[in-house]
Design a protein around this motif. Structure first.
Motif, PDB file in Angstrom:
ATOM      1  N   MET A 519      30.061  42.732   0.951  1.00 14.80           N
ATOM      2  CA  MET A 519      29.058  43.788   1.052  1.00 14.80           C
ATOM      3  C   MET A 519      28.555  44.263  -0.310  1.00 14.80           C
ATOM      4  O   MET A 519      27.623  45.067  -0.374  1.00 14.80           O
ATOM      5  CB  MET A 519      29.650  44.993   1.808  1.00 14.80           C
ATOM      6  CG  MET A 519      30.285  44.665   3.147  1.00 14.80           C
ATOM      7  SD  MET A 519      29.078  44.141   4.379  1.00 14.80           S
ATOM      8  CE  MET A 519      28.356  45.708   4.829  1.00 14.80           C
ATOM      9  N   ILE A 520      29.140  43.760  -1.400  1.00 11.64           N
ATOM     10  CA  ILE A 520      28.769  44.231  -2.740  1.00 11.64           C
ATOM     11  C   ILE A 520      27.271  44.089  -3.024  1.00 11.64           C
ATOM     12  O   ILE A 520      26.655  44.995  -3.599  1.00 11.64           O
ATOM     13  CB  ILE A 520      29.604  43.504  -3.818  1.00 11.64           C
ATOM     14  CG1 ILE A 520      31.048  43.998  -3.771  1.00 11.64           C
ATOM     15  CG2 ILE A 520      29.018  43.733  -5.211  1.00 11.64           C
ATOM     16  CD1 ILE A 520      31.981  43.282  -4.742  1.00 11.64           C
ATOM     17  N   PRO A 521      26.611  42.978  -2.638  1.00  8.01           N
ATOM     18  CA  PRO A 521      25.188  42.841  -2.986  1.00  8.01           C
ATOM     19  C   PRO A 521      24.249  43.816  -2.267  1.00  8.01           C
ATOM     20  O   PRO A 521      23.089  43.944  -2.675  1.00  8.01           O
ATOM     21  CB  PRO A 521      24.866  41.396  -2.566  1.00  8.01           C
ATOM     22  CG  PRO A 521      26.177  40.701  -2.489  1.00  8.01           C
ATOM     23  CD  PRO A 521      27.147  41.735  -2.051  1.00  8.01           C
ATOM     24  N   LEU A 522      24.713  44.489  -1.209  1.00 11.10           N
ATOM     25  CA  LEU A 522      23.796  45.332  -0.428  1.00 11.10           C
ATOM     26  C   LEU A 522      23.114  46.422  -1.256  1.00 11.10           C
ATOM     27  O   LEU A 522      21.885  46.579  -1.179  1.00 11.10           O
ATOM     28  CB  LEU A 522      24.532  45.953   0.759  1.00 11.10           C
ATOM     29  CG  LEU A 522      24.481  45.176   2.079  1.00 11.10           C
ATOM     30  CD1 LEU A 522      25.198  45.939   3.173  1.00 11.10           C
ATOM     31  CD2 LEU A 522      23.043  44.891   2.484  1.00 11.10           C
ATOM     32  N   PRO A 523      23.839  47.233  -2.031  1.00 11.15           N
ATOM     33  CA  PRO A 523      23.145  48.254  -2.836  1.00 11.15           C
ATOM     34  C   PRO A 523      22.110  47.659  -3.782  1.00 11.15           C
ATOM     35  O   PRO A 523      21.015  48.217  -3.946  1.00 11.15           O
ATOM     36  CB  PRO A 523      24.278  48.946  -3.602  1.00 11.15           C
ATOM     37  CG  PRO A 523      25.498  48.693  -2.777  1.00 11.15           C
ATOM     38  CD  PRO A 523      25.306  47.339  -2.182  1.00 11.15           C
TER      39      PRO A 523
END
Length: 541
Positions: A519-523
């Motif tokens: 989920m790291i790339p979401l922001p």
């Protein structure tokens, strides 16, 4: 009396055909009449829904950005009641800072107390299972998470009620019901009773969690919302962490029932202040009260609020209930960000519901000592507030000082959001493998501090971003986040002990870490493409 004289003058001007220039000179906050058919045509064109949305006003729902001005609309119709200019003292945005922070402090205190009930008695679960003759691991975790299930369904009722009757009555009576259900839980004599009343505690306790961000938007300008949101958001995160610290020793000394007696006492303390000190902040309700007062004073039954909905109460209620679900399902920005928050929130609750077993088995902690294992999560969240609370407002103020266009994506600036996102898997890996090999208990607690610090940062970034991106739907967006977040917080822990039994503490927590890492790339994705994605979302809610 000023309001009354103002509307009497405007009514007379309308009847006698007074010149609009004379009305314009009548003083600040007075409304002017349209001077020609051309003006009327222009006003009709400008009052279309898309213009209202640009001003963050939605006439069909009653949702409103607290920073929006209604003066441009009411200048054209003397029967429309709005704030008396940008400095109207009745507007919550113009209240003294002391009054704003008194209200916010009371709301934040309620938001801290209600989550205490979710996990404060967690250290006593093994003893409660024996007392009630239960042996299922699923029951052991569900008796904790059923409370959070109430948090999931409560917003679906709380949000529409707040848009109909205002925020203050919900805070007051929700707190009263919370006290009642806490007492009932303390008197439970079997597991079924306990689960039922804990679910009802969660329903009543969801009030400040659901509409707290809306109250902040009512009172705080955008450059001050970051700190206010940090104070408010600390409650639902730190409450479940610090509660077991006291709960462990309280259960050991007096029994699990006193956990609920203590929660009832703490919540009961806020009942008198909520009735005598808390003031309504929801703009549509305040303007409707002002309209009703002016109708009585002037006898003009044609007066109407600038934020009045044209829908019937039944239509408004139905739309208010469906709106959070529509936003959650059909708005990609909200869907993905809510999913991100739900996953990390569910992981936090999975950890909380298993601390009592992990530290008891791996390190031999007793009921009193095991309560202290929840403290690192609270410490991490406090660090997150200090690090990220002021920083997010600093970014907004810097943009304002530079004269740059202020976009919601500033809340997802990589320098702020990415360290928070990376801290989540890092903390999980450290916690998992150090508990697996029974490394000194200080080390896994450091991992929990890192995880919870990142969790606080992620929650603040996402909530501030969505509040800025969809201010006209503040309550509904918060409800959408709460529904998915609380469902994950209730359901993910159910498989926690079985997962640890099958995979072990090392690989079990690594699995959670890999999910967080994905989920790291979401922001970053929404920092770069968020404006474009929002621009393509055409949803009428």
């Amino acid at each position: 009396m000023a309001d009354r004289e103002q509307h009497q003058q405007l009514a007379g001007a309308a009847a006698g055909g007074a010149d609009a220039d004379a009305d314009a000179d009548a003083g600040k906050g007075q409304h002017t009449m349209l001077r020609s058919d051309r003006d009327l045509e222009a006003a009709t064109t400008e009052s279309q829904p898309q213009t209202d949305l640009e001003k963050n006003i939605d006439n069909s729902t009653g949702d409103v950005d607290s920073g929006a001005s209604t003066d441009s609309k009411v200048d054209r119709d003397p029967n429309v009641v709005a704030w008396d200019g940008p400095d109207d003292p009745e507007n919550p945005l113009n209240w003294p800072e002391s009054r704003k922070w008194l209200g916010l402090g009371l709301i934040s205190a309620m938001t801290l107390v209600t989550p205490l009930g979710s996990s404060m008695f967690a250290p006593g679960i093994p003893g409660i299972m024996v007392e009630f003759g239960e042996s299922s691991a699923t029951v052991a975790t569900f008796v904790v998470s059923v409370y959070v299930l109430g948090f999931a369904f409560g917003p679906l009722v709380v949000a529409p009620l707040s848009e109909t009757y205002g925020r203050a009555p919900l805070y007051r009576w929700g707190n009263v019901l919370f006290v009642v259900f806490s007492v009932a839980t303390a008197l439970s004599r079997n597991m079924d009773m306990m689960m039922a009343f804990r679910f009802l505690m969660g329903l009543a306790g969801s009030v400040p969690l659901t509409i707290g961000s809306g109250s902040i938007a009512d009172m705080m300008p955008i450059e001050k919302r970051g700190r206010a949101m940090a104070v408010w958001a600390l409650g639902p995160l730190i409450g479940p962490c610090v509660g077991p610290v006291a709960g462990g020793y309280l259960i050991q000394a007096a029994g699990w029932e006193w956990v609920y007696w203590l929660v009832a006492i703490l919540a009961g303390i806020f009942i008198p202040p909520s009735f005598f000190l808390m003031r309504e902040t929801y703009h549509p309700v305040l303007l409707q009260r002002k309209t009703n007062r002016l109708r009585n004073e002037t006898g003009n039954t044609e007066l109407r609020s600038a934020l009045a909905s044209k829908e019937t109460p039944a239509e408004r209620w139905k739309n208010a209930i469906l709106r959070p679900l529509k936003l959650l399902v059909f708005t990609p920005v909200i869907t993905l960000m809510a999913l991100y928050v739900a996953i990390v929130y569910g992981i936090m609750y999975l950890l909380l519901t298993t601390f009592s077993f992990v530290y008891a088995q791996q390190y031999g902690f007793d009921e009193g000592t095991v309560g202290l294992t929840f403290l690192p999560a609270g410490i991490g969240m406090m660090i997150g507030v200090v690090l990220f609370g002021g920083f997010t407002d600093f970014l907004v103020k810097r943009k304002q000082a530079q004269g740059a266009e202020l976009k919601p994506e500033v809340r997802l600036t990589p320098a702020l959001a990415m360290p928070c996102a990376v801290a989540l898997p890092l903390g999980l890996f450290l916690y998992g493998w150090t508990t697996h090999y029974a490394v000194h208990w200080v080390v896994p607690m450091v991992g929990v501090v890192i995880f919870s610090c990142g969790l606080m940062g992620v929650m603040m970034c996402v909530q501030n971003y969505l509040l800025d991106a969809f201010p006209q739907y503040a309550a509904s967006v918060t409800a959408a986040l709460a529904v998915l977040r609380s469902l994950a917080g209730a359901l993910l822990p159910l498989g926690g002990l079985e997962m640890y039994n099958d995979l072990g503490l090392g690989w079990g927590n690594s699995l959670l870490g890999f999910i967080s890492a994905a989920m790291i790339p979401l922001p970053l994705l929404f920092f770069v493409f968020g404006e474009r994605i929002r621009g393509r979302t055409k949803l009428r809610v």
